[in-house]
Design a protein around this motif. Structure first.
Motif, mmCIF file in Angstrom:
data_model
loop_
_atom_site.group_PDB
_atom_site.id
_atom_site.type_symbol
_atom_site.label_atom_id
_atom_site.label_comp_id
_atom_site.label_asym_id
_atom_site.label_seq_id
_atom_site.Cartn_x
_atom_site.Cartn_y
_atom_site.Cartn_z
ATOM 1 N N ILE A 253 -4.899 18.309 -3.163
ATOM 2 C CA ILE A 253 -3.779 19.225 -2.915
ATOM 3 C C ILE A 253 -4.342 20.539 -2.387
ATOM 4 O O ILE A 253 -4.698 21.432 -3.160
ATOM 5 N N PRO A 254 -4.439 20.703 -1.064
ATOM 6 C CA PRO A 254 -5.035 21.927 -0.519
ATOM 7 C C PRO A 254 -4.171 23.155 -0.761
ATOM 8 O O PRO A 254 -2.942 23.091 -0.704
ATOM 9 N N ALA A 255 -4.844 24.269 -1.063
ATOM 10 C CA ALA A 255 -4.203 25.586 -1.188
ATOM 11 C C ALA A 255 -3.136 25.649 -2.268
ATOM 12 O O ALA A 255 -2.240 26.482 -2.211
ATOM 13 N N ARG A 256 -3.226 24.809 -3.263
ATOM 14 C CA ARG A 256 -2.238 24.872 -4.334
ATOM 15 C C ARG A 256 -2.338 26.213 -5.053
ATOM 16 O O ARG A 256 -3.422 26.674 -5.392
ATOM 17 N N HIS A 257 -1.199 26.854 -5.310
ATOM 18 C CA HIS A 257 -1.190 28.140 -5.981
ATOM 19 C C HIS A 257 0.133 28.352 -6.686
ATOM 20 O O HIS A 257 1.192 28.113 -6.119
ATOM 21 N N ASP A 258 0.070 28.734 -7.940
ATOM 22 C CA ASP A 258 1.273 29.013 -8.727
ATOM 23 C C ASP A 258 2.282 27.874 -8.656
ATOM 24 O O ASP A 258 3.490 28.104 -8.627
ATOM 25 N N GLY A 259 1.798 26.645 -8.599
ATOM 26 C CA GLY A 259 2.678 25.478 -8.544
ATOM 27 C C GLY A 259 3.151 25.121 -7.156
ATOM 28 O O GLY A 259 3.783 24.083 -6.972
ATOM 29 N N ASN A 260 2.872 25.958 -6.160
ATOM 30 C CA ASN A 260 3.286 25.676 -4.787
ATOM 31 C C ASN A 260 2.231 24.829 -4.075
ATOM 32 O O ASN A 260 1.030 24.999 -4.291
ATOM 33 N N GLU A 261 2.696 23.957 -3.184
ATOM 34 C CA GLU A 261 1.814 23.065 -2.433
ATOM 35 C C GLU A 261 2.187 23.146 -0.949
ATOM 36 O O GLU A 261 2.896 22.294 -0.422
ATOM 37 N N PRO A 262 1.735 24.205 -0.257
ATOM 38 C CA PRO A 262 2.220 24.496 1.100
ATOM 39 C C PRO A 262 1.866 23.448 2.144
ATOM 40 O O PRO A 262 2.521 23.384 3.177
ATOM 41 N N PHE A 263 0.850 22.604 1.895
ATOM 42 C CA PHE A 263 0.442 21.614 2.898
ATOM 43 C C PHE A 263 0.626 20.183 2.418
ATOM 44 O O PHE A 263 0.184 19.239 3.078
ATOM 45 N N GLY A 264 1.282 20.018 1.271
ATOM 46 C CA GLY A 264 1.529 18.682 0.765
ATOM 47 C C GLY A 264 0.331 18.105 0.031
ATOM 48 O O GLY A 264 -0.601 18.808 -0.344
ATOM 49 N N ARG A 265 0.383 16.781 -0.150
ATOM 50 C CA ARG A 265 -0.644 16.079 -0.909
ATOM 51 C C ARG A 265 -1.294 14.996 -0.054
ATOM 52 O O ARG A 265 -0.625 14.382 0.786
ATOM 53 N N PHE A 266 -2.562 14.728 -0.347
ATOM 54 C CA PHE A 266 -3.333 13.761 0.430
ATOM 55 C C PHE A 266 -4.008 12.773 -0.529
ATOM 56 O O PHE A 266 -5.053 13.059 -1.101
ATOM 57 N N PRO A 267 -3.394 11.584 -0.711
ATOM 58 C CA PRO A 267 -3.979 10.590 -1.609
ATOM 59 C C PRO A 267 -5.303 10.054 -1.056
ATOM 60 O O PRO A 267 -5.514 9.999 0.156
ATOM 61 N N ALA A 268 -6.178 9.651 -1.948
ATOM 62 C CA ALA A 268 -7.457 9.075 -1.542
ATOM 63 C C ALA A 268 -7.262 7.658 -1.033
ATOM 64 O O ALA A 268 -6.531 6.862 -1.628
ATOM 65 N N TRP A 269 -7.911 7.321 0.082
ATOM 66 C CA TRP A 269 -7.974 5.965 0.605
ATOM 67 C C TRP A 269 -9.293 5.305 0.212
ATOM 68 O O TRP A 269 -9.356 4.122 -0.079
ATOM 69 N N ASN A 270 -10.358 6.094 0.189
ATOM 70 C CA ASN A 270 -11.679 5.606 -0.172
ATOM 71 C C ASN A 270 -12.433 6.781 -0.777
ATOM 72 O O ASN A 270 -12.172 7.935 -0.441
ATOM 73 N N ALA B 81 0.834 -1.206 0.000
ATOM 74 C CA ALA B 81 0.000 0.000 0.000
ATOM 75 C C ALA B 81 0.868 1.254 0.000
ATOM 76 O O ALA B 81 0.576 2.225 -0.708
ATOM 77 N N ALA B 82 1.934 1.239 0.794
ATOM 78 C CA ALA B 82 2.817 2.399 0.861
ATOM 79 C C ALA B 82 3.539 2.625 -0.472
ATOM 80 O O ALA B 82 3.708 3.772 -0.913
ATOM 81 N N GLN B 83 3.947 1.541 -1.130
ATOM 82 C CA GLN B 83 4.633 1.671 -2.410
ATOM 83 C C GLN B 83 3.694 2.182 -3.504
ATOM 84 O O GLN B 83 4.072 3.001 -4.332
ATOM 85 N N LYS B 84 2.459 1.713 -3.465
ATOM 86 C CA LYS B 84 1.476 2.193 -4.438
ATOM 87 C C LYS B 84 1.201 3.674 -4.243
ATOM 88 O O LYS B 84 1.098 4.436 -5.208
ATOM 89 N N GLU B 85 1.085 4.080 -2.998
ATOM 90 C CA GLU B 85 0.820 5.484 -2.720
ATOM 91 C C GLU B 85 1.974 6.353 -3.176
ATOM 92 O O GLU B 85 1.775 7.428 -3.734
ATOM 93 N N GLN B 86 3.205 5.908 -2.954
ATOM 94 C CA GLN B 86 4.357 6.683 -3.397
ATOM 95 C C GLN B 86 4.396 6.767 -4.922
ATOM 96 O O GLN B 86 4.729 7.817 -5.484
#
Length: 329
Positions: A162-179, A61-66
């Motif tokens: 990707i919350p608050a994405r702006h001008d290519g910046n991602e200040p809070f990172g990414r959150f993959p879907a689990w369900n 699961a971790a490898q798939k998410e990466q």
């Protein structure tokens, strides 16, 4: 930043007041992320998020998410969102998060973000979505049609928020879907039910181990929007807008023309890509706080955008998805 804050007494929180009703009505016990069906549960149709990007085959699961995170390169995100280097901008208004205000024009929410995904045919696409201030702190609200094509259709795949994405910046990172989940009223029947065009993404944590609400904040969902009430909308509109930042619209709610029973506002800058954008009630420009009373669903060619009317069925849906979220590892 839209974190938990005292609520006006007149607002009723959907997931809280209807949780007992939803559990009694459905009988759902979410012990696993197994797919539910309309027959099993009259309120929710859900499934484990599908990851089928190159490098994900046979991995943990971790490898798939990466592999999924690696797949969404800046170039693929741009292709999915229709981003351009230039585009119309909203006038500067105070109320942006101080950490990112220098890069953003206009009202801006850290809890609102881009939802990137693929259709079954492999086409890259995006919607807008919002972190929900719920007990689990891992729910993200969007339009159902961003997750499922509707009756007879398929689920989208390779979903990342990707919350608050702006001008290519991602200040809070990414959150993959689990369900992912939609109302069964959207996924069944003979044609799409726009009056129930809402869905949820249950997210995994970001690379720092933060939940989406812990990282970016979130809004509570409420059921009591009314005709004439002011609503603030933020979303990632595609062309002719840049798609690089949140567009903002503010208008007064009015009912749609029968037989469609939805809310509508006039927001010509909410173009494709803004689907799922939150309709924020009691929005405070200085603190960024408010409540989700609807979302961008379907629009016409005259600049009007419609939202489902959040009601008791919406509350049942939220409570049921919370039960599914409780099973996330």
């Amino acid at each position: 930043m839209p974190r938990r804050s005292p609520r006006p007494r007149r607002r009723a929180r959907l997931g809280t007041i209807l949780a007992a009703l939803a559990v009694a009505a459905s009988g759902l016990v979410a012990a696993t992320p197994a797919q539910a069906s309309a027959a099993d549960d009259p309120g929710v149709v859900s499934r484990s998020a599908v990851i089928d990007v190159p490098g994900a085959e046979g991995g943990t699961a971790a490898q798939k998410e990466q592999a999924l995170l690696d797949y969404w390169t800046p170039e693929r995100v741009r292709r999915a969102t229709g981003e351009k280097k230039t585009g119309p901008k909203a006038p500067a208004v105070k109320g942006t998060d101080p950490r990112i205000a220098a890069a953003v024009d206009g009202p801006y929410s850290t809890a609102v973000g881009k939802l990137v995904f693929q259709h079954a045919n492999g086409k890259l696409d995006h919607c807008s979505a919002t972190a929900v201030d719920s007990d689990s702190e891992i729910l993200v609200l969007t339009a159902a049609h961003c997750l499922h094509e509707g009756p007879g259709g398929t689920w989208t795949k390779n979903v990342v928020f990707i919350p608050a994405r702006h001008d290519g910046n991602e200040p809070f990172g990414r959150f993959p879907a689990w369900n992912v989940a939609t109302s069964s009223l959207w996924s069944s029947g003979s044609k799409p039910d726009w009056e129930h065009d809402y869905g949820m993404v249950i997210t995994n944590d970001n690379a720092k181990g933060q939940t989406v609400v812990d990282a970016a904040g979130g809004y509570q969902i409420v059921p009591d929007a009314r005709t004439g009430e002011e609503v603030s909308i933020m979303g990632y509109s595609g062309p002719p807008y840049s798609g690089e930042r949140q567009e903002f619209c503010e208008d007064l709610i009015e009912p749609t023309v029968p037989p469609l029973n939805m809310w509508q506002v006039e927001c010509s800058n909410m173009t494709p890509g803004s689907s799922g954008s939150p309709w924020l009630l009691d929005y405070n420009y200085d603190t960024g706080t408010g409540y989700i009373g609807g979302l961008n669903s379907v629009s016409d060619t005259q600049g009007f955008m419609a939202s489902p009317r959040f009601d008791a069925k919406t509350g049942e849906f939220v409570a049921l998805v919370e039960q599914i979220a409780a099973a996330r590892p």
